[in-house]
Design a protein around this motif. Structure first.
Motif, short mmCIF file in Angstrom:
data_model
loop_
_atom_site.label_atom_id
_atom_site.label_comp_id
_atom_site.label_asym_id
_atom_site.label_seq_id
_atom_site.Cartn_x
_atom_site.Cartn_y
_atom_site.Cartn_z
N ASP A 97 0.86 -1.15 0.00
CA ASP A 97 -0.02 0.01 -0.10
C ASP A 97 0.94 1.26 0.02
O ASP A 97 1.97 1.21 0.07
CB ASP A 97 -0.95 0.06 1.28
CG ASP A 97 -2.27 1.03 1.08
OD1 ASP A 97 -2.32 1.69 -0.12
OD2 ASP A 97 -3.25 0.92 1.80
N GLU A 107 -6.34 7.45 9.39
CA GLU A 107 -6.45 6.42 8.05
C GLU A 107 -5.16 5.59 8.11
O GLU A 107 -5.39 4.40 7.69
CB GLU A 107 -6.18 7.58 6.92
CG GLU A 107 -6.27 6.85 5.82
CD GLU A 107 -5.80 7.83 4.38
OE1 GLU A 107 -5.56 7.26 3.38
OE2 GLU A 107 -5.64 9.03 4.68
N ARG A 111 -5.85 1.56 7.92
CA ARG A 111 -5.11 0.61 7.01
C ARG A 111 -4.33 -0.50 7.33
O ARG A 111 -4.19 -1.64 7.12
CB ARG A 111 -4.31 1.42 5.94
CG ARG A 111 -5.23 2.45 5.19
CD ARG A 111 -4.16 2.86 3.76
NE ARG A 111 -5.00 3.90 3.05
CZ ARG A 111 -4.61 4.47 1.99
NH1 ARG A 111 -3.65 3.92 1.60
NH2 ARG A 111 -5.44 5.31 1.39
N TYR A 184 -10.63 -2.58 2.23
CA TYR A 184 -10.93 -1.19 2.09
C TYR A 184 -12.12 -1.22 1.29
O TYR A 184 -12.49 -1.47 0.00
CB TYR A 184 -9.82 -0.21 1.18
CG TYR A 184 -8.38 -0.52 1.57
CD1 TYR A 184 -8.15 -0.66 2.88
CD2 TYR A 184 -7.25 -0.27 0.63
CE1 TYR A 184 -6.83 -0.89 3.44
CE2 TYR A 184 -6.12 -0.49 1.13
CZ TYR A 184 -5.81 -0.51 2.57
OH TYR A 184 -4.61 -0.49 3.21
N GLY A 187 -10.48 3.00 -1.91
CA GLY A 187 -9.21 3.02 -1.98
C GLY A 187 -8.90 2.99 -3.55
O GLY A 187 -9.77 3.17 -4.37
#
Length: 225
Positions: A97, A107, A111, A184, A187
């Motif tokens: 990512d 955030e 994740r 997600y 995303g």
């Protein structure tokens, strides 16, 4: 395992991120160079690695590639470099990512939670082996084989392949794959495209003309049964 490893040369950012992640319930520690980070991950593997791209001794792309030679740990790039070329290059190097600075800690923590849920999940459908001609996916054993030889894939690549194998012959959209593999709801679909490209390099005899993992234009991807 020791939580989150931060490979970041800016002392202020490294310390503030570590403190913020600890406030979110993570154990976090950091190093200032790629060499230190690689050595630390060998010595005391972290559950997740965060890597800046602009490091003093080598660039983050090479740092990721070197970690990938011995570890399939989830890697997230955290960088001020946010153009498409850098994002794709980082994912192709082996990152799972990419987050552009300045970082919203909530955030980032979300994740990381998604990555950890995925890493701990048992990818166990009804079948022990999914066979696609010369390609075999063994979810319970955590293995992929091509022509009966093992294929080295990252954790994310493996789970992407398992998701497609579970739905052999069905088209899965990029958004569906983001939700099911990365966790997600919203995303960057480039995550899917780049990981599909990496998988094709490993499981296709001719990656430019894939026979197993095919694109259905305008819809998504599927594994040919």
């Amino acid at each position: 395992m020791s939580g989150v490893l931060l490979i970041e040369d800016d002392d202020r950012i490294r310390l503030s991120l570590a403190m913020a992640l600890e406030d979110e319930g993570y154990t976090a520690h950091g190093v200032a160079t790629a060499e230190e980070g690689i050595a630390e991950q060998r010595r005391q593997p972290a559950e997740t690695v965060l890597v800046d791209l602009m490091l003093p001794d080598m660039d983050g792309f090479e740092c990721i590639r070197q970690i990938r030679r011995f570890d399939d740990v989830p890697i997230v790039v955290v960088s001020a470099k946010g153009d498409t070329h850098d994002i794709v290059a980082a994912l192709e190097a082996g990152a799972d990512d990419y987050i552009v600075k300045p970082v919203a800690v909530k955030e980032l923590a979300a994740r990381l939670r998604a990555l950890r849920r995925r890493a701990r999940a048992v990818t166990g459908p009804a079948l022990d082996v999914h066979a696609f001609g010369d390609l075999e996916v063994l979810p319970l054993a955590g293995e992929v084989r091509l022509h009966s030889e093992p294929v080295l894939v990252t954790r994310t690549e493996f789970q992407l392949l398992c998701e497609l194998a579970d739905h052999a012959g069905q088209v899965l959209s990029r958004q569906q794959l983001l939700e099911r593999v990365w966790g997600y709801e919203i995303g960057d679909e480039r995550l899917v495209d780049v990981h599909v490209g990496r998988l094709r390099q490993k499981i296709e005899d001719t990656p430019g003309k894939p026979q197993h993992l095919v694109t259905v234009r305008g819809l998504g991807y599927k594994l040919q049964p």
